[in-house]
Design a protein around this motif. Structure first.
Motif, PDB file in Angstrom:
ATOM      1  N   ASN A   8      -7.060  49.316-107.901  1.00 18.76           N
ATOM      2  CA  ASN A   8      -7.624  50.661-107.573  1.00 18.76           C
ATOM      3  C   ASN A   8      -6.441  51.271-107.189  1.00 18.76           C
ATOM      4  O   ASN A   8      -6.413  51.810-105.609  1.00 18.76           O
ATOM      5  CB  ASN A   8      -8.668  50.547-106.765  1.00 18.76           C
ATOM      6  CG  ASN A   8      -9.893  49.808-107.282  1.00 18.76           C
ATOM      7  OD1 ASN A   8     -10.172  48.842-107.027  1.00 18.76           O
ATOM      8  ND2 ASN A   8     -10.648  50.641-108.349  1.00 18.76           N
ATOM      9  N   TYR A  26      -3.838  54.628-106.080  1.00 14.71           N
ATOM     10  CA  TYR A  26      -3.911  56.052-105.746  1.00 14.71           C
ATOM     11  C   TYR A  26      -3.411  56.783-106.942  1.00 14.71           C
ATOM     12  O   TYR A  26      -2.365  56.262-107.645  1.00 14.71           O
ATOM     13  CB  TYR A  26      -3.207  56.057-104.456  1.00 14.71           C
ATOM     14  CG  TYR A  26      -4.182  55.902-103.007  1.00 14.71           C
ATOM     15  CD1 TYR A  26      -5.146  56.567-102.639  1.00 14.71           C
ATOM     16  CD2 TYR A  26      -3.456  54.899-102.525  1.00 14.71           C
ATOM     17  CE1 TYR A  26      -5.581  56.022-101.550  1.00 14.71           C
ATOM     18  CE2 TYR A  26      -4.042  54.510-101.232  1.00 14.71           C
ATOM     19  CZ  TYR A  26      -5.167  55.277-100.581  1.00 14.71           C
ATOM     20  OH  TYR A  26      -5.842  54.896 -99.536  1.00 14.71           O
ATOM     21  N   SER A  28     -12.432  57.263-114.112  1.00 16.91           N
ATOM     22  CA  SER A  28     -13.917  57.730-114.573  1.00 16.91           C
ATOM     23  C   SER A  28     -14.384  58.845-113.873  1.00 16.91           C
ATOM     24  O   SER A  28     -14.064  59.338-112.788  1.00 16.91           O
ATOM     25  CB  SER A  28     -14.409  56.477-113.825  1.00 16.91           C
ATOM     26  OG  SER A  28     -14.303  56.444-112.199  1.00 16.91           O
ATOM     27  N   ASN A  38     -11.051  59.104-109.641  1.00 19.24           N
ATOM     28  CA  ASN A  38     -11.278  57.579-109.335  1.00 19.24           C
ATOM     29  C   ASN A  38     -10.458  56.833-110.528  1.00 19.24           C
ATOM     30  O   ASN A  38     -10.912  57.124-111.603  1.00 19.24           O
ATOM     31  CB  ASN A  38     -12.902  57.449-109.283  1.00 19.24           C
ATOM     32  CG  ASN A  38     -13.082  55.888-109.105  1.00 19.24           C
ATOM     33  OD1 ASN A  38     -12.253  55.196-108.465  1.00 19.24           O
ATOM     34  ND2 ASN A  38     -14.132  55.425-109.935  1.00 19.24           N
ATOM     35  N   THR A  76      -8.906  53.050-112.193  1.00 16.69           N
ATOM     36  CA  THR A  76      -9.110  51.904-111.918  1.00 16.69           C
ATOM     37  C   THR A  76      -8.091  51.320-113.120  1.00 16.69           C
ATOM     38  O   THR A  76      -8.093  51.799-114.148  1.00 16.69           O
ATOM     39  CB  THR A  76     -10.358  51.234-111.886  1.00 16.69           C
ATOM     40  OG1 THR A  76     -10.962  51.403-113.245  1.00 16.69           O
ATOM     41  CG2 THR A  76     -11.302  51.571-110.900  1.00 16.69           C
TER      42      THR A  76
END
Length: 259
Positions: free
Chosen positions: A163, A165, A199, A227, A229
């Protein structure tokens, strides 16, 4: 005797080219002559007739990098590479002038060399790397380096979800446009090299979609609304290991043990 010596230093047949190009290719010619002599004359013809000095310089960086990797492994020895492999790396890798991605090509060239010299397994990874933009290659390298790797119950390696930034991915990739960055991640996903991406949980909401369209990644507050990932696939991890110049399995490379 002097003619034989001259020929030994000119496996590419590029003596008539400029002194600058000759100097660049002399070391590359020696190295490729060791790992793939049967195709050396053909490579020389390609360099002489089709490849610009810029591409020759790029490929020289790749070849020199591969020689350095193999030197740290005890030297070239009796290892050699299949002519098809070297030809593909020269054709595709010579278009790359980014040093980070050149290192990946160097690793693939080094890991293509075997005692038998007939192995073609790296063609899978050559084709994958040739499909990537520089930004995608850098994102993938970052993800494979920094994600946590684990071993499944049936002995296969997999990566945990990362995850990062958004700022970090912008910095690594050099891409600050949200729509382009999304496309770069989409393409990595289409090649089955990563899972994840941006997402947008409320994308069916017109107001949310408008908010996304209006995002300015130059603003820290806007970047924080995304968000992101990234989860490298087992295929990506195998590509990463081979691009490090090694032929060992990801299980051994990442020193994983079944728990």
């Amino acid at each position: 005797m002097s003619n034989e010596k001259d020929q030994s230093l000119d496996v590419f047949g590029v003596k008539p080219l400029s002194k600058t190009i000759d100097k660049t290719l002399e070391g590359v010619g020696k190295f490729l002559g060791k790992i793939c002599m049967p195709a050396a004359e053909e490579f020389g013809l390609m360099l002489k007739e089709r490849v610009s000095q810029w591409r020759m310089s790029n490929f020289a960086e790749i070849a020199n990098g591969a020689e350095s990797i193999m030197g740290k492994q005890g030297g070239i020895g009796n290892r050699s590479a299949h002519p098809r492999i070297v030809s593909e790396i020269m054709e595709e890798g010579s278009w790359i002038d980014d040093s980070d991605v050149q290192e990946m090509w160097s690793g693939l060239l080094a890991s293509s060399c075997t005692q038998e010299g007939r192995d073609e397994s790296n063609l899978i990874f050559i084709n994958l790397l040739s499909e990537l933009t520089t930004a995608q290659a850098k994102i993938l390298k970052y993800a494979c380096t920094n994600t946590e790797k684990k071993l499944s119950s049936n002995g296969f390696v997999y990566a945990e979800e990362l995850n990062p930034y958004t700022d970090k991915i912008i910095d690594i990739s050099g891409v600050s446009d949200i729509h382009r960055l999304d496309r770069e991640l989409d393409h990595l996903r289409s090649l089955e090299l990563i899972d994840g991406g941006f997402s947008f949980p409320k994308f069916d909401d017109p107001e949310y979609r408008e908010m996304v369209d209006d995002l300015d990644l130059e603003r820290e507050d806007d970047r924080g609304k995304l968000n992101l990932t990234i989860e490298p696939t087992p295929l990506a991890l195998n590509l990463y290991v081979r691009s490090q110049g090694l032929r060992q399995s990801p299980v051994d490379f990442f020193d994983l043990v079944e728990k």
